[in-house]
Motif scaffolding. Structure first.
Motif, PDB file in Angstrom:
ATOM      1  N   THR A   1     -11.848   0.710 -22.955  1.00 10.03           N
ATOM      2  CA  THR A   1     -12.133   1.252 -21.614  1.00 10.03           C
ATOM      3  C   THR A   1     -11.490   0.276 -20.651  1.00 10.03           C
ATOM      4  OG1 THR A   1     -13.967   2.408 -22.310  1.00 10.03           O
ATOM      5  CG2 THR A   1     -13.604   2.288 -20.002  1.00 10.03           C
ATOM      6  N   LEU A   2     -10.648   0.494 -19.750  1.00 13.04           N
ATOM      7  CA  LEU A   2      -9.891  -0.162 -18.753  1.00 13.04           C
ATOM      8  C   LEU A   2     -10.428   0.165 -17.509  1.00 13.04           C
ATOM      9  CD1 LEU A   2      -6.123   0.424 -19.728  1.00 13.04           C
ATOM     10  CD2 LEU A   2      -7.699  -1.369 -20.583  1.00 13.04           C
ATOM     11  N   PHE A   3     -11.477  -0.697 -17.018  1.00  9.20           N
ATOM     12  CA  PHE A   3     -11.789  -0.886 -15.631  1.00  9.20           C
ATOM     13  C   PHE A   3     -10.857  -1.324 -14.788  1.00  9.20           C
ATOM     14  CE2 PHE A   3     -15.721  -0.242 -18.258  1.00  9.20           C
ATOM     15  CZ  PHE A   3     -16.297   0.810 -17.725  1.00  9.20           C
ATOM     16  N   ALA A   4      -9.863  -0.710 -14.381  1.00  5.75           N
ATOM     17  CA  ALA A   4      -8.912  -1.581 -13.511  1.00  5.75           C
ATOM     18  C   ALA A   4      -8.269  -0.306 -12.550  1.00  5.75           C
ATOM     19  CB  ALA A   4      -7.758  -2.059 -14.403  1.00  5.75           C
ATOM     20  N   CYS A   5      -7.735  -0.749 -11.462  1.00  4.96           N
ATOM     21  CA  CYS A   5      -6.947   0.147 -10.664  1.00  4.96           C
ATOM     22  C   CYS A   5      -5.696   0.893 -11.531  1.00  4.96           C
ATOM     23  CB  CYS A   5      -6.524  -0.437  -9.243  1.00  4.96           C
ATOM     24  SG  CYS A   5      -8.094  -0.872  -8.612  1.00  4.96           S
ATOM     25  N   GLY A   6      -5.485   2.334 -11.598  1.00 10.35           N
ATOM     26  CA  GLY A   6      -4.347   2.769 -11.970  1.00 10.35           C
ATOM     27  C   GLY A   6      -3.548   2.445 -13.113  1.00 10.35           C
ATOM     28  N   PRO A   7      -4.216   1.908 -14.238  1.00  8.92           N
ATOM     29  CA  PRO A   7      -3.408   1.681 -15.253  1.00  8.92           C
ATOM     30  C   PRO A   7      -2.779   2.894 -15.805  1.00  8.92           C
ATOM     31  CG  PRO A   7      -5.688   1.517 -15.913  1.00  8.92           C
ATOM     32  CD  PRO A   7      -5.581   1.502 -14.577  1.00  8.92           C
ATOM     33  N   ALA A   8      -3.324   3.933 -15.830  1.00 14.00           N
ATOM     34  CA  ALA A   8      -2.589   5.290 -16.291  1.00 14.00           C
ATOM     35  C   ALA A   8      -1.680   5.924 -15.287  1.00 14.00           C
ATOM     36  CB  ALA A   8      -3.648   6.341 -16.915  1.00 14.00           C
ATOM     37  N   ASN A   9      -1.507   5.319 -14.037  1.00 11.57           N
ATOM     38  CA  ASN A   9      -0.627   6.234 -12.981  1.00 11.57           C
ATOM     39  C   ASN A   9       0.684   6.144 -13.261  1.00 11.57           C
ATOM     40  OD1 ASN A   9       0.684   6.143 -10.364  1.00 11.57           O
ATOM     41  ND2 ASN A   9      -1.201   6.539  -9.463  1.00 11.57           N
ATOM     42  N   THR A  10       1.240   7.297 -13.129  1.00  8.17           N
ATOM     43  CA  THR A  10       2.838   7.604 -13.221  1.00  8.17           C
ATOM     44  C   THR A  10       3.194   8.181 -11.960  1.00  8.17           C
ATOM     45  OG1 THR A  10       2.770   7.167 -15.633  1.00  8.17           O
ATOM     46  CG2 THR A  10       4.648   8.162 -14.627  1.00  8.17           C
ATOM     47  N   ARG A  11       3.983   7.560 -11.104  1.00  7.64           N
ATOM     48  CA  ARG A  11       4.351   8.396  -9.784  1.00  7.64           C
ATOM     49  C   ARG A  11       5.771   9.204 -10.160  1.00  7.64           C
ATOM     50  NH1 ARG A  11       4.134   7.891  -4.826  1.00  7.64           N
ATOM     51  NH2 ARG A  11       6.120   7.898  -3.473  1.00  7.64           N
ATOM     52  N   THR A  12       5.761  10.361  -9.716  1.00  3.26           N
ATOM     53  CA  THR A  12       6.844  11.269 -10.109  1.00  3.26           C
ATOM     54  C   THR A  12       8.238  10.515  -9.902  1.00  3.26           C
ATOM     55  OG1 THR A  12       5.606  13.245  -9.156  1.00  3.26           O
ATOM     56  CG2 THR A  12       7.931  13.398  -9.457  1.00  3.26           C
ATOM     57  N   GLY A  13       9.064  10.762 -11.145  1.00  2.00           N
ATOM     58  CA  GLY A  13      10.158   9.950 -11.237  1.00  2.00           C
ATOM     59  C   GLY A  13      10.331   8.662 -11.710  1.00  2.00           C
ATOM     60  N   TYR A  14       9.108   7.971 -12.139  1.00  2.00           N
ATOM     61  CA  TYR A  14       8.948   6.927 -12.700  1.00  2.00           C
ATOM     62  C   TYR A  14       8.728   6.630 -14.148  1.00  2.00           C
ATOM     63  CZ  TYR A  14       9.598   4.562  -8.190  1.00  2.00           C
ATOM     64  OH  TYR A  14      10.335   3.953  -7.177  1.00  2.00           O
ATOM     65  N   GLU A  15       9.027   8.243 -14.825  1.00  8.59           N
ATOM     66  CA  GLU A  15       8.601   8.162 -15.999  1.00  8.59           C
ATOM     67  C   GLU A  15       9.574   7.318 -16.941  1.00  8.59           C
ATOM     68  OE1 GLU A  15       9.259  10.760 -13.941  1.00  8.59           O
ATOM     69  OE2 GLU A  15       7.175  11.966 -14.054  1.00  8.59           O
TER      70      GLU A  15
ATOM     71  N   LEU B   1     -15.533  -3.682 -33.438  1.00 11.55           N
ATOM     72  CA  LEU B   1     -16.153  -3.258 -32.421  1.00 11.55           C
ATOM     73  C   LEU B   1     -16.212  -1.797 -31.849  1.00 11.55           C
ATOM     74  CD1 LEU B   1     -14.940  -5.901 -29.739  1.00 11.55           C
ATOM     75  CD2 LEU B   1     -17.254  -6.094 -31.062  1.00 11.55           C
ATOM     76  N   ASP B   2     -17.374  -1.011 -31.504  1.00 10.80           N
ATOM     77  CA  ASP B   2     -17.447   0.215 -30.838  1.00 10.80           C
ATOM     78  C   ASP B   2     -16.394   0.457 -29.725  1.00 10.80           C
ATOM     79  OD1 ASP B   2     -19.061   1.406 -32.956  1.00 10.80           O
ATOM     80  OD2 ASP B   2     -20.444   0.067 -32.078  1.00 10.80           O
ATOM     81  N   ASN B   3     -16.947  -0.635 -28.511  1.00 11.41           N
ATOM     82  CA  ASN B   3     -16.188  -0.462 -27.336  1.00 11.41           C
ATOM     83  C   ASN B   3     -15.656  -2.029 -27.098  1.00 11.41           C
ATOM     84  OD1 ASN B   3     -17.037   2.326 -26.572  1.00 11.41           O
ATOM     85  ND2 ASN B   3     -18.961   1.483 -27.025  1.00 11.41           N
ATOM     86  N   LEU B   4     -14.385  -1.986 -26.474  1.00 16.00           N
ATOM     87  CA  LEU B   4     -13.895  -3.286 -25.957  1.00 16.00           C
ATOM     88  C   LEU B   4     -13.956  -2.869 -24.360  1.00 16.00           C
ATOM     89  CD1 LEU B   4     -12.858  -6.175 -25.678  1.00 16.00           C
ATOM     90  CD2 LEU B   4     -10.436  -5.060 -26.222  1.00 16.00           C
ATOM     91  N   PHE B   5     -14.626  -3.402 -23.641  1.00 19.63           N
ATOM     92  CA  PHE B   5     -14.278  -3.039 -22.046  1.00 19.63           C
ATOM     93  C   PHE B   5     -13.465  -3.989 -21.359  1.00 19.63           C
ATOM     94  CE2 PHE B   5     -18.791  -1.555 -23.362  1.00 19.63           C
ATOM     95  CZ  PHE B   5     -18.639  -0.244 -23.165  1.00 19.63           C
ATOM     96  N   ILE B   6     -12.513  -3.947 -20.691  1.00 23.16           N
ATOM     97  CA  ILE B   6     -11.880  -4.774 -19.861  1.00 23.16           C
ATOM     98  C   ILE B   6     -12.018  -4.449 -18.548  1.00 23.16           C
ATOM     99  CG2 ILE B   6      -9.345  -5.519 -19.608  1.00 23.16           C
ATOM    100  CD1 ILE B   6      -8.737  -4.856 -22.602  1.00 23.16           C
TER     101      ILE B   6
END
Length: 189
Positions: A105-119, A49-54
């Motif tokens: 492509t992740l159409f979702a709320c904040g999957p790449a979010n990393t809050r400071t101190g939560y690394e 597949l070229d694209n998998l949209f989630i």
């Protein structure tokens, strides 16, 4: 372009038409392992597949903010994709897609979010998306902010009293591309 859309039904609205040749609507309670296996099987039948949209909700969790001395909710804890969802506990399931998908492509709320101190914790969304890219062998596109979407009802939707198609519109906040070779992130918007 060979595209597939996976839409977890917990995200209210009908799957958008015209985005992909194949749409997999995931009903409540379906195992996440089954979702990944089905995506892998379809991608294999298409010789990739070229694209998998989630399209699904992003997981959030309550965290303490020591600076503000309050509890808040933070994104970046994985994806509400099937049951139990996709997180660090079972991210290896994405290995079923390795060599079969170019871009996820992740159409979702904040999957790449990393809050400071939560690394390097369960809430390290940047690491989650980087590992998803490494394990799946696909470039992963994801945002760090809450994503707002709309329902665009057709005349028939209104007549039948049902919710319209999902329309995510433009991205909210920064969006990153995660490299499948080393998991590094590059801001694209």
């Amino acid at each position: 372009m060979k595209n597939m859309l996976i839409h977890d039904a917990q995200l209210i609205g009908r799957s958008p038409s015209g985005l992909a040749q194949n749409t997999f609507d995931v009903p409540k309670g379906m195992a996440t392992s089954h979702v990944m296996a089905w995506a892998s099987a379809y991608a294999g039948m298409q010789k990739g597949l070229d694209n998998l949209f989630i399209m699904c909700h992003g997981y959030e969790q309550g965290v303490e903010d020591p600076n503000a001395q309050i509890s808040i909710y933070a994104l970046g804890y994985g994806l509400a994709l099937g049951d139990p969802g996709l997180s660090f506990r079972n991210i290896s399931l994405a290995g079923a897609l390795n060599g079969l998908v170019s871009t996820i492509t992740l159409f979702a709320c904040g999957p790449a979010n990393t809050r400071t101190g939560y690394e390097n914790t369960a809430g390290d969304g940047m690491r989650f998306c980087g590992e998803l890219a490494l394990i799946s062998g696909a470039t992963v596109i994801a945002a760090i902010e809450t994503q707002y979407y709309y329902h665009t009802p057709s005349w028939w939707d209104t007549l039948l009293g049902r919710v319209g198609q999902i329309d995510f519109g433009a991205w909210e906040g920064p969006v990153f591309s995660f490299n499948p070779n080393d998991g590094t992130a590059c801001r694209i918007t």
